[in-house]
Scaffold this active site. Structure first.
Site, short mmCIF file in Angstrom:
data_model
loop_
_atom_site.label_atom_id
_atom_site.label_comp_id
_atom_site.label_asym_id
_atom_site.label_seq_id
_atom_site.Cartn_x
_atom_site.Cartn_y
_atom_site.Cartn_z
N SER A 98 41.27 52.63 -58.31
CA SER A 98 40.52 51.45 -58.74
C SER A 98 40.45 50.39 -57.65
CB SER A 98 41.17 50.84 -60.00
OG SER A 98 42.51 50.49 -59.74
N SER B 225 53.79 57.47 -49.90
CA SER B 225 55.12 56.90 -50.08
C SER B 225 55.10 55.48 -49.52
CB SER B 225 56.15 57.81 -49.38
OG SER B 225 57.42 57.25 -49.41
N TYR C 178 62.07 49.89 -56.19
CA TYR C 178 60.86 50.42 -55.53
C TYR C 178 61.27 51.47 -54.50
CZ TYR C 178 56.54 50.49 -52.75
OH TYR C 178 55.40 50.89 -52.07
N LYS D 66 60.42 55.56 -54.29
CA LYS D 66 59.77 56.21 -53.14
C LYS D 66 60.72 57.21 -52.47
CE LYS D 66 55.71 54.07 -53.25
NZ LYS D 66 54.47 54.78 -53.56
N1 NAP Z 1 49.70 48.00 -49.55
C1 NAP Z 1 50.88 48.20 -49.01
O1 NAP Z 1 51.38 47.36 -48.22
C2 NAP Z 1 51.65 49.47 -49.31
C3 NAP Z 1 52.67 49.83 -48.42
C4 NAP Z 1 53.36 51.01 -48.67
C5 NAP Z 1 53.04 51.80 -49.75
N2 NAP Z 1 52.04 51.41 -50.60
C6 NAP Z 1 51.73 52.31 -51.72
O2 NAP Z 1 50.34 52.60 -51.72
C7 NAP Z 1 49.93 52.96 -53.04
C8 NAP Z 1 48.66 52.22 -53.39
O3 NAP Z 1 48.94 50.83 -53.43
P1 NAP Z 1 47.91 49.72 -52.93
O4 NAP Z 1 48.53 49.03 -51.81
O5 NAP Z 1 46.55 50.29 -52.75
O6 NAP Z 1 47.96 48.70 -54.18
P2 NAP Z 1 46.98 48.49 -55.43
O7 NAP Z 1 45.66 48.03 -54.96
O8 NAP Z 1 47.74 47.65 -56.38
O9 NAP Z 1 46.76 49.96 -56.01
C9 NAP Z 1 47.65 50.57 -56.89
C10 NAP Z 1 46.86 51.55 -57.71
O10 NAP Z 1 47.76 52.29 -58.56
C11 NAP Z 1 47.17 52.30 -59.83
N3 NAP Z 1 48.11 52.57 -60.91
C12 NAP Z 1 49.21 51.88 -61.30
N4 NAP Z 1 49.76 52.45 -62.40
C13 NAP Z 1 48.97 53.53 -62.69
C14 NAP Z 1 49.00 54.52 -63.69
N5 NAP Z 1 49.94 54.53 -64.65
N6 NAP Z 1 48.06 55.50 -63.69
C15 NAP Z 1 47.09 55.51 -62.74
N7 NAP Z 1 46.99 54.57 -61.78
C16 NAP Z 1 47.93 53.61 -61.76
C17 NAP Z 1 46.50 50.95 -59.99
O11 NAP Z 1 45.59 51.04 -61.05
P3 NAP Z 1 45.23 49.83 -62.07
O12 NAP Z 1 44.07 49.15 -61.43
O13 NAP Z 1 44.85 50.51 -63.34
O14 NAP Z 1 46.45 48.97 -62.21
C18 NAP Z 1 45.85 50.86 -58.61
O15 NAP Z 1 44.65 51.61 -58.58
C19 NAP Z 1 51.11 52.65 -53.97
O16 NAP Z 1 51.80 53.84 -54.27
C20 NAP Z 1 51.99 51.73 -53.11
O17 NAP Z 1 53.35 51.83 -53.45
C21 NAP Z 1 51.34 50.27 -50.41
#
Ligand code: NAP
Length: 297
Positions: free
Chosen positions: A13, A144, A158, A162
């Site tokens: 999303s 991760s 968290y 991971k």
């Molecule tokens: N951005 C960073 O700095 C960073 C760094 C390291 C790792 N990550 C990892 O990257 C991944 C993506 O995060 P992001 O940074 O892109 O943040 P984000 O924009 O908040 O995206 C998280 C996504 O996960 C979805 N989600 C949460 N619970 C869910 C569920 N039960 N079923 C299906 N979808 C679900 C959310 O959907 P909804 O819209 O429905 O809530 C959203 O689409 C995560 O695993 C995060 O831990 C991010």
């Protein structure tokens, strides 16, 4: 595997998932951008993605998938295979952050984050693997974090989610290689996505009364992470490159970050230690794993 892949991504999303979906589709891969409740809570996001697909004639489709719901995962995977004929790549991306002193997080909060960040991938992998096995190829990708390799105080649960994800993905790497199925781990640093706004806060504040200055760890770490956050397109481009790396030449782990927090060092040491461990158990001779590991080293 053909050079154009059928890809399912969770959590598409917003953020990484959405950028990965758009990037892969623009490079000719057929993408099933899954998200929970695309006609409700994610109606705007799903409409924007469908409009983009139409405008640019992209092979990009939206499907409903909540990673905490077995039936929802199975439905989305079956629908992908029905529409695309196969499933080459599953990208386990859905996840969220949880911040607070460990004692101030409730058991329910701990279970909830494991259910999404860890069990979500367990569900998706179990759903796609029978199809990949039939094809005798496939790629499981796990988004991760650097926090899957180093411990950040105030982000303990968290990190735990991971770390668990990394253990699952590495186990699959060893166990599935002989069947032609790959498992890789991507470890992003901090990137500017909605992730920081979606962080859940520890619910049991009363537990923090005696912690004094330690109460400042969370805000301090949060400020440092957001200040260092880079352009998330870097991560989407890295995912494209990994996905297009030929079978047998992929690494197990990919660190994607401008910051040097020692994650690469841990990965290098871990690879050497794991090789010794596998050898000690007599697990290296003539296995596909050896070839994969050497090629990607
Ligand atoms: N951005 C960073 O700095 C960073 C760094 C390291 C790792 N990550 C990892 O990257 C991944 C993506 O995060 P992001 O940074 O892109 O943040 P984000 O924009 O908040 O995206 C998280 C996504 O996960 C979805 N989600 C949460 N619970 C869910 C569920 N039960 N079923 C299906 N979808 C679900 C959310 O959907 P909804 O819209 O429905 O809530 C959203 O689409 C995560 O695993 C995060 O831990 C991010």
């Amino acid at each position: 595997m053909d050079c154009k892949h059928m890809v399912l991504i969770t959590g598409s999303s917003t953020g990484f998932g959405r950028l990965i979906a758009e990037t892969l589709a623009r490079h000719g891969h057929t993408v099933f951008a899954t998200m929970r409740d695309p006609e409700g809570r994610n109606a705007i996001n799903s409409t924007e993605i469908r409009a983009l697909a139409k405008r640019e004639s992209l092979p990009l489709h939206v499907l409903d998938l909540d990673v905490t719901d077995d039936a929802s995962v199975d439905r989305a995977v079956r629908s992908t295979v029905e529409q695309a004929g196969r499933i080459d790549v599953a990208i386990n991306n859905a996840g969220y952050g949880l911040v607070g002193l460990a004692e101030a997080l409730t058991v329910e909060q701990a279970q909830r984050i494991m259910n999404t960040n860890f069990f979500g991938s367990v569900r998706v992998n179990r759903a796609v693997l029978p199809f990949m096995r039939r094809q005798r190829n496939g790629l499981l990708m796990h988004i991760s974090s650097g926090a899957g390799r180093v411990i950040i105080p105030s982000f303990g649960f968290y990190c735990a989610s991971k770390f668990a994800l990394e253990a699952l993905a590495e186990t699959y790497y060893y166990e599935l290689a002989p069947q032609g199925i790959e498992s890789v781990i991507v470890e992003p640093g901090a990137y500017q996505t909605p992730v920081f706004g979606n962080i859940v806060i520890a619910a049991d504040e009363a537990r923090t009364d005696t912690y004094g200055a330690a109460n400042q760890i969370g805000p301090k770490v949060g400020a440092a992470l957001t200040a260092a956050a880079g352009n998330p397109q870097e991560l989407a481009d890295a995912v494209l490159q990994i996905l297009e790396t030929p079978v047998g030449h992929k690494k197990l782990r990919y660190r994607v970050s401008a910051a040097d927090l020692g994650v690469d060092e841990i990965n290098a040491l871990s690879e050497a230690v794991q090789s010794r461990l596998l050898e000690a158990f007599g697990l290296t001779a003539d296995t596909a794993f050896v070839q994969t590991s050497t090629a990607g080293a």
